[in-house]
Design a protein around this motif. Structure first.
Motif, PDB file in Angstrom:
ATOM      1  N   ALA A 149       0.828  -1.208   0.000  1.00  0.00           N
ATOM      2  CA  ALA A 149       0.000   0.000   0.000  1.00  0.00           C
ATOM      3  C   ALA A 149       0.866   1.265   0.000  1.00  0.00           C
ATOM      4  O   ALA A 149       0.568   2.235  -0.708  1.00  0.00           O
ATOM      5  N   VAL A 150       1.937   1.244   0.787  1.00  0.00           N
ATOM      6  CA  VAL A 150       2.853   2.395   0.834  1.00  0.00           C
ATOM      7  C   VAL A 150       3.505   2.616  -0.528  1.00  0.00           C
ATOM      8  O   VAL A 150       3.661   3.758  -0.986  1.00  0.00           O
ATOM      9  N   ASN A 151       3.871   1.531  -1.192  1.00  0.00           N
ATOM     10  CA  ASN A 151       4.485   1.647  -2.521  1.00  0.00           C
ATOM     11  C   ASN A 151       3.479   2.072  -3.579  1.00  0.00           C
ATOM     12  O   ASN A 151       3.822   2.799  -4.523  1.00  0.00           O
ATOM     13  N   ASP A 152       2.235   1.611  -3.435  1.00  0.00           N
ATOM     14  CA  ASP A 152       1.196   1.963  -4.419  1.00  0.00           C
ATOM     15  C   ASP A 152       0.767   3.423  -4.302  1.00  0.00           C
ATOM     16  O   ASP A 152       0.390   4.038  -5.305  1.00  0.00           O
ATOM     17  N   TRP A 153       0.799   3.972  -3.079  1.00  0.00           N
ATOM     18  CA  TRP A 153       0.300   5.337  -2.847  1.00  0.00           C
ATOM     19  C   TRP A 153       1.335   6.172  -2.074  1.00  0.00           C
ATOM     20  O   TRP A 153       1.128   6.515  -0.922  1.00  0.00           O
ATOM     21  N   PRO A 154       2.447   6.509  -2.716  1.00  0.00           N
ATOM     22  CA  PRO A 154       3.466   7.301  -2.015  1.00  0.00           C
ATOM     23  C   PRO A 154       2.932   8.671  -1.602  1.00  0.00           C
ATOM     24  O   PRO A 154       2.301   9.372  -2.402  1.00  0.00           O
ATOM     25  N   ASN A 155       3.155   9.014  -0.328  1.00  0.00           N
ATOM     26  CA  ASN A 155       2.760  10.321   0.230  1.00  0.00           C
ATOM     27  C   ASN A 155       1.246  10.539   0.241  1.00  0.00           C
ATOM     28  O   ASN A 155       0.791  11.686   0.362  1.00  0.00           O
ATOM     29  N   ASP A 156       0.470   9.458   0.122  1.00  0.00           N
ATOM     30  CA  ASP A 156      -0.996   9.587   0.209  1.00  0.00           C
ATOM     31  C   ASP A 156      -1.462   8.619   1.302  1.00  0.00           C
ATOM     32  O   ASP A 156      -1.848   7.484   1.038  1.00  0.00           O
ATOM     33  N   TYR A 157      -1.444   9.093   2.535  1.00  0.00           N
ATOM     34  CA  TYR A 157      -1.687   8.217   3.684  1.00  0.00           C
ATOM     35  C   TYR A 157      -3.154   7.823   3.819  1.00  0.00           C
ATOM     36  O   TYR A 157      -3.465   6.772   4.382  1.00  0.00           O
ATOM     37  N   THR A 158      -4.046   8.631   3.289  1.00  0.00           N
ATOM     38  CA  THR A 158      -5.460   8.275   3.296  1.00  0.00           C
ATOM     39  C   THR A 158      -5.708   7.041   2.445  1.00  0.00           C
ATOM     40  O   THR A 158      -6.430   6.120   2.846  1.00  0.00           O
ATOM     41  N   MET A 159      -5.095   7.012   1.253  1.00  0.00           N
ATOM     42  CA  MET A 159      -5.257   5.855   0.385  1.00  0.00           C
ATOM     43  C   MET A 159      -4.486   4.639   0.901  1.00  0.00           C
ATOM     44  O   MET A 159      -4.931   3.501   0.734  1.00  0.00           O
ATOM     45  N   VAL A 160      -3.343   4.868   1.532  1.00  0.00           N
ATOM     46  CA  VAL A 160      -2.596   3.755   2.125  1.00  0.00           C
ATOM     47  C   VAL A 160      -3.448   3.078   3.201  1.00  0.00           C
ATOM     48  O   VAL A 160      -3.563   1.848   3.241  1.00  0.00           O
ATOM     49  N   GLU A 161      -4.053   3.897   4.069  1.00  0.00           N
ATOM     50  CA  GLU A 161      -4.905   3.351   5.131  1.00  0.00           C
ATOM     51  C   GLU A 161      -6.098   2.596   4.548  1.00  0.00           C
ATOM     52  O   GLU A 161      -6.445   1.500   5.004  1.00  0.00           O
ATOM     53  N   PHE A 162      -6.728   3.181   3.533  1.00  0.00           N
ATOM     54  CA  PHE A 162      -7.894   2.547   2.911  1.00  0.00           C
ATOM     55  C   PHE A 162      -7.521   1.200   2.291  1.00  0.00           C
ATOM     56  O   PHE A 162      -8.196   0.180   2.522  1.00  0.00           O
ATOM     57  N   GLN A 163      -6.439   1.176   1.507  1.00  0.00           N
ATOM     58  CA  GLN A 163      -6.044  -0.069   0.847  1.00  0.00           C
ATOM     59  C   GLN A 163      -5.656  -1.122   1.872  1.00  0.00           C
ATOM     60  O   GLN A 163      -6.012  -2.297   1.721  1.00  0.00           O
ATOM     61  N   TYR A 164      -4.942  -0.718   2.913  1.00  0.00           N
ATOM     62  CA  TYR A 164      -4.531  -1.678   3.947  1.00  0.00           C
ATOM     63  C   TYR A 164      -5.755  -2.319   4.601  1.00  0.00           C
ATOM     64  O   TYR A 164      -5.830  -3.547   4.735  1.00  0.00           O
ATOM     65  N   ASN A 165      -6.712  -1.501   5.007  1.00  0.00           N
ATOM     66  CA  ASN A 165      -7.911  -2.024   5.673  1.00  0.00           C
ATOM     67  C   ASN A 165      -8.706  -2.952   4.753  1.00  0.00           C
ATOM     68  O   ASN A 165      -9.205  -4.002   5.192  1.00  0.00           O
TER      69      ASN A 165
END
Length: 219
Positions: A149-165
């Motif tokens: 998720a971190v690699n897919d959405w660099p510097n976009d923590y909202t999307m990182v959190e969404f994808q992880y969940n």
């Protein structure tokens, strides 16, 4: 000059010609400006309505959390465990000051001259960053999901959190799947092979294949 001795002015030298020309140009100019104003007003109304909606949402959040103030990014805990069995959270390794600066710069870039949306985006991104710091990464699967998720959405923590969940929830659903026969087991294995480490797609492909199987049996 004619034979009667009188000088006749050309039509463009007559005062009435210039008066008519001035009136015509004025009408064209006024009409043109009116059309531009009418075209601009709906766009301005939409922008104002969007800003008012965001402001109302933020005000409602403030009422629900009256003691909440602007949150500064927390520094991740220093030091790492030397125990190889402990899985790591890649977000905790990021420099908090750099994250804060990048969040603010991205908001300015995404919403130039729109300070309401800049403020809103900074708050949402900061909240997601804090949520990611608190994650309990207690398995290899969760570590891999978060890294992706971190690699897919660099510097976009909202999307990182969404994808992880979403991925963690799908992984738990996949683990609970109980194929009824050998055919369904093959369907699940094929889905895992087609979508390694993408549990949402594994779940989706498996369910869709079973639906097709049921329809085929009815036919």
């Amino acid at each position: 000059m004619r034979g009667d001795g009188k000088t006749h002015k050309r039509f463009y030298e007559q005062w009435w010609f210039w008066l008519f020309l001035f009136a015509f140009v004025s009408v064209v100019f006024i009409t043109s400006n009116k059309d531009k104003v009418e075209q601009t007003e709906p766009e301005q109304d939409d922008a104002i309505e969007m800003k008012e909606t965001v402001a109302i949402e933020k005000e409602a959040q403030g009422k629900e959390n009256p003691h909440q103030e602007t949150v500064e990014l927390a520094q991740p805990a220093s030091g790492t465990s030397s125990d190889p069995s402990v899985y790591s959270n890649p977000v905790s390794k990021l420099d908090a000051n750099k994250v804060k600066r990048e969040i603010e710069e991205k908001a300015v870039h995404d919403w130039p001259d729109d300070y309401i949306m800049q403020d809103f985006q900074v708050e949402e991104q900061t909240k997601s960053y804090h949520n990611l710091l608190k994650l309990n990464i207690d398995s290899k699967v969760k570590e891999e999901i978060l890294n992706k998720a971190v690699n897919d959405w660099p510097n976009d923590y909202t999307m990182v959190e969404f994808q992880y969940n979403q991925q963690v929830s799908a992984y738990e659903d996949v683990m609970d799947l109980k194929p009824a026969d050998e055919a369904e087991k093959r369907v699940l294995e094929n889905a895992k092979r087609d979508w390694p480490n993408d549990y949402e797609m594994i779940k989706y492909q498996y369910e869709e294949q079973l639906k097709a199987k049921i329809i085929d049996n009815k036919g």
